[in-house]
Design a protein around this motif. Structure first.
Motif, PDB file in Angstrom:
ATOM      1  N   ASP A  40     -15.210  -3.447  11.423  1.00  0.00           N
ATOM      2  CA  ASP A  40     -14.168  -2.521  11.012  1.00  0.00           C
ATOM      3  C   ASP A  40     -13.972  -2.361   9.486  1.00  0.00           C
ATOM      4  N   PRO A  41     -13.860  -0.774   9.117  1.00  0.00           N
ATOM      5  CA  PRO A  41     -13.756  -0.657   7.741  1.00  0.00           C
ATOM      6  C   PRO A  41     -12.175  -0.810   7.242  1.00  0.00           C
ATOM      7  N   HIS A  42     -11.954  -1.102   6.093  1.00  0.00           N
ATOM      8  CA  HIS A  42     -10.514  -1.031   5.408  1.00  0.00           C
ATOM      9  C   HIS A  42     -10.458  -0.024   4.320  1.00  0.00           C
ATOM     10  N   PHE A  43      -9.567   0.920   4.586  1.00  0.00           N
ATOM     11  CA  PHE A  43      -9.657   2.223   3.799  1.00  0.00           C
ATOM     12  C   PHE A  43      -8.386   3.080   3.864  1.00  0.00           C
ATOM     13  N   SER A  44      -8.197   4.004   2.964  1.00  0.00           N
ATOM     14  CA  SER A  44      -7.139   4.694   2.790  1.00  0.00           C
ATOM     15  C   SER A  44      -7.312   6.137   2.757  1.00  0.00           C
ATOM     16  N   VAL A  45      -6.519   6.931   3.361  1.00  0.00           N
ATOM     17  CA  VAL A  45      -6.741   8.498   3.043  1.00  0.00           C
ATOM     18  C   VAL A  45      -5.329   8.841   2.381  1.00  0.00           C
ATOM     19  N   PHE A  46      -5.479   9.747   1.329  1.00  0.00           N
ATOM     20  CA  PHE A  46      -4.301   9.955   0.517  1.00  0.00           C
ATOM     21  C   PHE A  46      -3.622  11.236   1.281  1.00  0.00           C
ATOM     22  N   PRO A  47      -2.453  11.430   1.530  1.00  0.00           N
ATOM     23  CA  PRO A  47      -1.268  10.407   0.882  1.00  0.00           C
ATOM     24  C   PRO A  47      -0.697   9.536   1.740  1.00  0.00           C
ATOM     25  N   ASN A  48      -0.992   9.473   3.094  1.00  0.00           N
ATOM     26  CA  ASN A  48      -0.453   8.703   4.040  1.00  0.00           C
ATOM     27  C   ASN A  48      -1.242   7.910   5.221  1.00  0.00           C
ATOM     28  N   PHE A  49      -2.358   7.729   5.143  1.00  0.00           N
ATOM     29  CA  PHE A  49      -2.932   6.921   6.464  1.00  0.00           C
ATOM     30  C   PHE A  49      -3.703   5.750   5.732  1.00  0.00           C
ATOM     31  N   ASN A  50      -3.870   4.735   6.294  1.00  0.00           N
ATOM     32  CA  ASN A  50      -4.554   3.518   6.267  1.00  0.00           C
ATOM     33  C   ASN A  50      -5.248   3.380   7.485  1.00  0.00           C
ATOM     34  N   TYR A  51      -6.280   2.666   7.089  1.00  0.00           N
ATOM     35  CA  TYR A  51      -6.822   2.068   8.411  1.00  0.00           C
ATOM     36  C   TYR A  51      -7.480   0.576   8.082  1.00  0.00           C
ATOM     37  N   LEU A  52      -6.985  -0.450   8.693  1.00  0.00           N
ATOM     38  CA  LEU A  52      -7.137  -1.965   8.593  1.00  0.00           C
ATOM     39  C   LEU A  52      -7.704  -2.504   9.733  1.00  0.00           C
ATOM     40  N   PRO A  53      -8.776  -3.560   9.421  1.00  0.00           N
ATOM     41  CA  PRO A  53      -9.398  -4.294  10.470  1.00  0.00           C
ATOM     42  C   PRO A  53      -8.326  -5.515  10.998  1.00  0.00           C
ATOM     43  N   PRO A  54      -8.546  -5.957  12.076  1.00  0.00           N
ATOM     44  CA  PRO A  54      -9.197  -5.199  13.309  1.00  0.00           C
ATOM     45  C   PRO A  54      -8.181  -4.211  13.889  1.00  0.00           C
ATOM     46  N   GLY A  55      -8.655  -2.720  13.708  1.00  0.00           N
ATOM     47  CA  GLY A  55      -8.102  -1.990  14.862  1.00  0.00           C
ATOM     48  C   GLY A  55      -6.659  -1.509  14.289  1.00  0.00           C
ATOM     49  N   GLN A  56      -6.118  -1.403  13.070  1.00  0.00           N
ATOM     50  CA  GLN A  56      -4.837  -0.904  12.775  1.00  0.00           C
ATOM     51  C   GLN A  56      -4.751   0.227  12.007  1.00  0.00           C
ATOM     52  N   VAL A  57      -4.071   1.362  12.691  1.00  0.00           N
ATOM     53  CA  VAL A  57      -3.983   2.594  11.961  1.00  0.00           C
ATOM     54  C   VAL A  57      -2.410   2.602  11.276  1.00  0.00           C
ATOM     55  N   ARG A  58      -2.419   2.828  10.160  1.00  0.00           N
ATOM     56  CA  ARG A  58      -1.038   2.865   9.597  1.00  0.00           C
ATOM     57  C   ARG A  58      -0.688   4.550   8.915  1.00  0.00           C
ATOM     58  N   LEU A  59       0.736   4.712   9.026  1.00  0.00           N
ATOM     59  CA  LEU A  59       1.342   6.099   8.779  1.00  0.00           C
ATOM     60  C   LEU A  59       2.238   5.732   8.016  1.00  0.00           C
ATOM     61  N   ILE A  60       2.065   6.273   6.801  1.00  0.00           N
ATOM     62  CA  ILE A  60       3.246   5.914   5.595  1.00  0.00           C
ATOM     63  C   ILE A  60       4.213   7.286   5.705  1.00  0.00           C
ATOM     64  N   ARG A  61       5.516   6.811   5.833  1.00  0.00           N
ATOM     65  CA  ARG A  61       6.511   7.921   5.800  1.00  0.00           C
ATOM     66  C   ARG A  61       7.472   7.406   4.443  1.00  0.00           C
ATOM     67  N   PRO A  62       7.358   8.346   3.645  1.00  0.00           N
ATOM     68  CA  PRO A  62       8.426   8.198   2.492  1.00  0.00           C
ATOM     69  C   PRO A  62       9.942   8.797   3.013  1.00  0.00           C
ATOM     70  N   VAL A  63      10.885   8.039   2.639  1.00  0.00           N
ATOM     71  CA  VAL A  63      12.177   8.351   3.443  1.00  0.00           C
ATOM     72  C   VAL A  63      13.091   8.804   2.138  1.00  0.00           C
ATOM     73  N   SER A  64      12.898   8.179   0.810  1.00  0.00           N
ATOM     74  CA  SER A  64      13.673   8.477  -0.152  1.00  0.00           C
ATOM     75  C   SER A  64      12.962   7.689  -1.505  1.00  0.00           C
ATOM     76  N   VAL A  65      13.442   8.072  -2.679  1.00  0.00           N
ATOM     77  CA  VAL A  65      12.716   7.404  -3.845  1.00  0.00           C
ATOM     78  C   VAL A  65      12.214   5.995  -3.465  1.00  0.00           C
ATOM     79  N   ASP A  66      13.458   5.328  -3.176  1.00  0.00           N
ATOM     80  CA  ASP A  66      13.207   3.771  -2.789  1.00  0.00           C
ATOM     81  C   ASP A  66      13.394   3.301  -1.405  1.00  0.00           C
ATOM     82  N   GLU A  67      12.835   4.029  -0.521  1.00  0.00           N
ATOM     83  CA  GLU A  67      13.005   3.788   0.919  1.00  0.00           C
ATOM     84  C   GLU A  67      11.614   4.339   1.660  1.00  0.00           C
ATOM     85  N   THR A  68      11.040   3.393   2.325  1.00  0.00           N
ATOM     86  CA  THR A  68       9.411   3.908   2.988  1.00  0.00           C
ATOM     87  C   THR A  68       9.770   3.174   4.260  1.00  0.00           C
ATOM     88  N   HIS A  69       9.010   4.027   5.437  1.00  0.00           N
ATOM     89  CA  HIS A  69       8.814   3.214   6.412  1.00  0.00           C
ATOM     90  C   HIS A  69       7.120   3.266   6.631  1.00  0.00           C
TER      91      HIS A  69
END
Lengths: 434, 155
Positions: free
Chosen positions: A301-330
């Motif tokens: 499994d690869p460990h990588f990131s697609v700008f600006p809001n996608f990550n993939y981490l082993p084993p098998g985790q997709v991440r979606l980054i959601r900016p909420v405000s300048v100092d809050e993120t989900h």
């Protein structure tokens, strides 16, 4: 440059970045426009909305959107905004809209395709004043790479494939591990939030300097105590950081994965019955042939990131980054299951998602705490530069243009900032509306 | 079945969690114990859907070992915790096991920031060597479908 405009070349240097990019609300607003409204942005996976009517409520920057499959199985990405008086037509993050999306305020109703199909008292419009077909939910450009769905609020001719660039190879690597060649993201979503800027996590996920230090409490549990982590992350280590261009990057564990016969970062060996492992390998061999299957398993499994809001981490985790405000993120974490693999393997992938990286995981909470410490420290306003200089003189250029550094260097973060600067320095053309 | 004994057991468990008395808390579990905090919805299938916590004893032992290293930075400094457990209902279940339902409100204070947590728990308790032990604990957080801040302590 317009008066009052921010000069990003003054804030982002090749070897350091000014703290203001993490705390200035004007910069955050610029980012929502120039980055999240003018690029391909990850919105979800086809398998999340596999059935007609299924939808996922998402955001592109701050804008609420609905990813939905219509009755003819076509996918749509729609702005979640009633065309009459502006009201969210979809209140949930998941569900089925087979009956359409109905605005509670005045009852305007839209099909899952976004088409306006009804309203109370249509006679309120004089003949010729209103055509229903002009007032469907606004559709956002949507494209798929082997199931991964990206939206674009202001398509400019650049295709998704061009945007993904070298990251397509890594998406392929993740997909190749599935005996049926597909990933399935229908096993729930872990949702995590922190009080700091969204870029903290985009940088952290490509930072291979911190893991053996910040995460030592997880690395040195009984299971990993005897392992020499320097052999991966240290000066003689076999991990590499890769700046893939366009802000995308990878922590490359291929050498370690191959050395350990694959599965290293999947960690599946001890936790999955041998028969299930064998059935899994046979499934891969049926599709790929023995030689290619061995290669795919070795790369793991690869460990990588697609700008600006996608990550993939082993084993098998997709991440979606959601900016909420300048100092809050989900951060949303999705287990990515291997279609065609034995249940035992997929169950272990699901379990490890929460065990390692959820809000109560053994790894992610320490990262989250560090982002908040970062944001607190940004209030100290002397010599506000964050350093990016590690490995700047020794990183190598590969034939494909990517840059490669050691794990403990900052090649990948420099790649993010180089791309960020190019996006932020370009003046917006026209309005941010799609 | 002694309601008072069950209630006192649950109160004691709450205090051990509040006070980060990890080893004493771990000793409350049976060897086949299961600690489950569902994610997304209370009735998710934990084998097929991701959980916030889904630990059997080896994972739970690792979780505790990590917290005791002093290098679990999400809990450095540790959260100050105070929970009120109430609405306890006790029912007899099969094979000598006892099921107890309860609700909690938890104040979590760390680095000047207070977070309130709410949830309902179901304990499945078993008598081992004369004392009660936790065979299964399911914690249904009110906000288990929301983005959560760190939950690096025991819930």
């Amino acid at each position: 440059m317009a008066a009052g405009a921010i000069d990003y070349s003054e804030l982002i240097k090749e070897d350091q970045v000014h703290a203001r990019v993490y705390y200035d609300d004007a910069i955050f607003r610029d980012e929502m426009d120039r980055i999240f409204s003018r690029n391909w942005v990850y919105v979800g996976h086809e398998s999340e909305v596999a059935e007609p009517g299924e939808f996922a409520g998402r955001w592109m920057g701050l804008q609420p959107v609905i990813l939905v499959r219509d009755r003819n199985r076509r996918l749509h990405l729609l702005l979640n905004r009633c065309r009459h008086r502006s009201n969210t037509v979809c209140q949930l993050e998941r569900g089925n809209a087979a009956g359409g999306f109905r605005c509670a305020y005045h009852g305007w109703t839209y099909a899952a395709s976004g088409e306006l199909i009804g309203m109370p008292y249509p006679v309120g419009y004089a003949p010729g004043d209103f055509r229903k077909e002009d007032y469907g939910l606004i559709e956002v450009a949507l494209d798929s790479y082997r199931g991964f769905l990206f939206g674009h609020l202001n398509p400019d001719g650049r295709t998704l494939r061009e945007h993904l660039g070298a990251a397509t190879r890594l998406l392929d690597q993740a997909l190749d591990l599935a005996p049926d060649g597909e990933l399935v993201l229908r096993s729930g979503i872990l949702k995590h939030k922190y009080r700091a800027n969204w870029k903290m996590t985009m940088e952290n996920v490509l930072d291979a300097y911190h893991p053996p230090i910040l995460h030592q409490s997880a690395f040195h549990l009984d299971s990993g105590k005897s392992f020499n982590w320097d052999s991966i992350y240290g000066p003689g280590g076999n991990a590499r950081t890769r700046d893939l261009g366009d802000g995308h990057g990878q922590i490359d564990f291929t050498a370690q994965n191959r050395k350990s016969g694959g599965f290293f970062f999947q960690g599946l060996r001890g936790d999955v019955p041998v028969e299930a492992q064998r059935a899994y390998v046979e499934g891969l061999e049926r599709r790929l042939g023995k030689e290619r299957a061995a290669q795919v398993l070795g790369d793991s499994d690869p460990h990588f990131s697609v700008f600006p809001n996608f990550n993939y981490l082993p084993p098998g985790q997709v991440r979606l980054i959601r900016p909420v405000s300048v100092d809050e993120t989900h951060i949303y974490y999705f287990p990515a299951l291997l279609k065609g693999a034995p249940d035992e393997i997929n169950r272990e992938r699901v379990r490890r998602n929460g065990y390692m990286h959820g809000p109560a995981g053994l790894v992610a909470p320490d990262d989250i705490d560090v982002y908040e410490r970062n944001q607190d420290a940004l209030r100290a306003r002397k010599d506000e530069w964050l350093l990016l200089r590690r490995g700047i003189r020794t990183e190598q250029r590969e034939a494909d243009g990517s840059r490669v550094g050691m794990a403990f260097e900052e090649t990948t973060q420099r790649g993010i900032w180089r791309h960020y600067r190019s996006l932020m320095a370009s003046p917006p053309a026209g309005s941010a509306e799609p | 079945m002694d309601f008072r004994e069950v209630e006192q057991f649950i109160f004691r468990e709450a205090r051990l969690m509040d006070e980060h008395r990890y080893d004493e808390w771990l000793a409350l579990w049976t060897e086949d114990g299961l600690y489950w905090v569902p994610c997304g919805r209370d009735d998710a299938d934990p084998e097929r859907e991701v959980s916030i916590v889904y630990d059997r004893m080896p994972q739970l032992a690792n979780r505790i070992q990590r917290l005791r290293t002093g290098k679990a930075f999400a809990e450095d400094p540790p959260s100050r915790l105070c929970r009120v457990v109430s609405n306890i209902e006790v029912e007899a279940a099969s094979e000598g096991e006892i099921t107890a339902h309860s609700s909690f409100v938890l104040g979590d204070l760390r680095k000047h920031r207070e977070v309130q947590w709410y949830g309902r728990s179901i304990h499945r308790l078993r008598r081992v060597d004369g004392g009660l032990r936790i065979a299964c604990k399911k914690v249904m957080l009110l906000n288990n479908d929301e983005a959560l801040p760190n939950l690096a302590f025991l819930i």
